[in-house]
Design an enzyme around this catalytic site. Structure first.
Site, PDB file in Angstrom:
ATOM      1  N   CYS A  39       0.876  -1.178   0.000  1.00  0.00           N
ATOM      2  CA  CYS A  39       0.000   0.000   0.000  1.00  0.00           C
ATOM      3  C   CYS A  39       0.913   1.228   0.000  1.00  0.00           C
ATOM      4  O   CYS A  39       1.581   1.513   0.990  1.00  0.00           O
ATOM      5  CB  CYS A  39      -0.877  -0.046   1.248  1.00  0.00           C
ATOM      6  N   CYS A  64      34.135  -7.050 -19.519  1.00  0.00           N
ATOM      7  CA  CYS A  64      33.554  -7.603 -18.283  1.00  0.00           C
ATOM      8  C   CYS A  64      32.235  -6.920 -17.944  1.00  0.00           C
ATOM      9  O   CYS A  64      32.188  -5.700 -17.762  1.00  0.00           O
ATOM     10  CB  CYS A  64      34.549  -7.413 -17.145  1.00  0.00           C
TER      11      CYS A  64
END
Ligand code: FE
Length: 309
Positions: free
Chosen positions: A134, A157
């Site tokens: 909520c 990489c």
């Protein structure tokens, strides 16, 4: 081995001239209005049925109002009729919980900046996840799907490439994985063997109203060396090749323009520009590798290569 190569390159990298805009650390918190500060900083709650996203059900992503981190996908939003936006699932790792000071409820916060979002309720039976996040509308911004772009960068990489984009303003998601190979769902070992043809690739999802594709592509060409064939620094093999897997003709046009500029500057660019294909996310331990392992050094330091920088 990879960490060693990174550190070694840092030592050699200090002689390089870095851009005035260095990759990383350019993400800033947005300024907050008094109303936003009341909720996000001080844990307040907006009046029910007054928030701007209570009845929003368009496709898109909800991000943190303060830091811009993605929190919830629109697919997770449902009509709880409680007066606040409700989501039955948060984006993985995006939301943290802690006992609310009231001693009863469970508070939810942005995992990136600690901003207050709302509360988590379970056991209500609304959906399959049996969870209701909520959330105060004021704690979020909604980015509609047509404002979201995606591109796939391979530049050595993937820990390094992901780290660079992870900290770039406007980037909603940077995810390490593999693309451009011949097998499905390859493992890291498969790709490292060099037999599958995949490149270590980073999926970059971005808010086009905050950062343009051209700006991201320029970062890509400046955080790795686009003249190296099947390697970046000490990392060698076809999995470390320089490639951009594009999604649209517009992206290709921008990429070709940038390559032309680099060539005019004397760079013998070897970067492949190829259409995107299947992307296979890498295992979790490869994601956010630098942040999770508190490694700050990087061999992918941004270097000026475009004259307008
Ligand atoms: Fe945040």
């Amino acid at each position: 081995m990879r960490q060693f190569s990174s550190y070694l390159l840092i030592v050699t990298g200090v002689i390089l001239i870095t851009c005035s805009v260095v990759n990383g650390d350019d993400m800033k918190y947005r300024g907050l209005t008094p109303e936003e500060e009341y909720v996000i900083v001080h844990g307040g709650t907006e009046i029910p049925y007054t928030g701007r996203y209570v009845d929003t059900f368009e496709d898109g992503v909800y991000v943190c109002r303060r830091c811009g981190s993605p929190l919830f996908r629109s697919e997770a939003k449902f009509g709880a009729h409680c007066g606040w936006p409700a989501f039955d699932l948060a984006i993985e790792g995006a939301v943290e919980t802690r006992p609310d000071p009231d001693g009863v409820r469970t508070e939810i916060l942005c995992a990136s900046c600690g901003g207050h979002l709302g509360h988590l309720f379970t056991g209500e039976g609304y959906t399959e996840t049996d969870s209701r996040h909520c959330v105060n509308s004021i704690s979020m911004d909604f980015i509609p799907a047509d404002r979201i772009g995606t591109i796939f960068f391979a530049g050595g990489c993937f820990w390094e490439v992901e780290n660079a984009f992870e900290h770039t303003s406007g980037v909603l998601e940077a995810l390490s994985g593999y693309m451009g190979g011949t097998t499905d769902n390859p493992s890291y070992a498969d790709v490292c063997s060099g037999t599958t043809g995949h490149a270590e690739t980073v999926k970059v999802v971005f808010d086009t109203s905050v950062v343009t594709f051209k700006e991201l592509a320029m970062i890509f060409f400046e955080i790795h060396d686009p003249t190296q064939v099947n390697r970046q620094g000490l990392d060698t093999g076809t999995q470390y090749r320089s490639s951009v897997f594009y999604n649209t003709q517009e992206q290709l046009t921008v990429l070709e323009e940038l390559v032309r500029i680099l060539v005019s500057q004397g760079y013998e660019v070897v970067t492949e520009l190829v259409p995107a294909c299947d992307f296979w996310p890498a295992d979790d331990y490869h994601q956010n590798y630098f942040d999770n392992n508190e490694i700050r050094a990087s061999c992918h330091t941004r270097v000026c290569r475009f004259p307008q920088d």
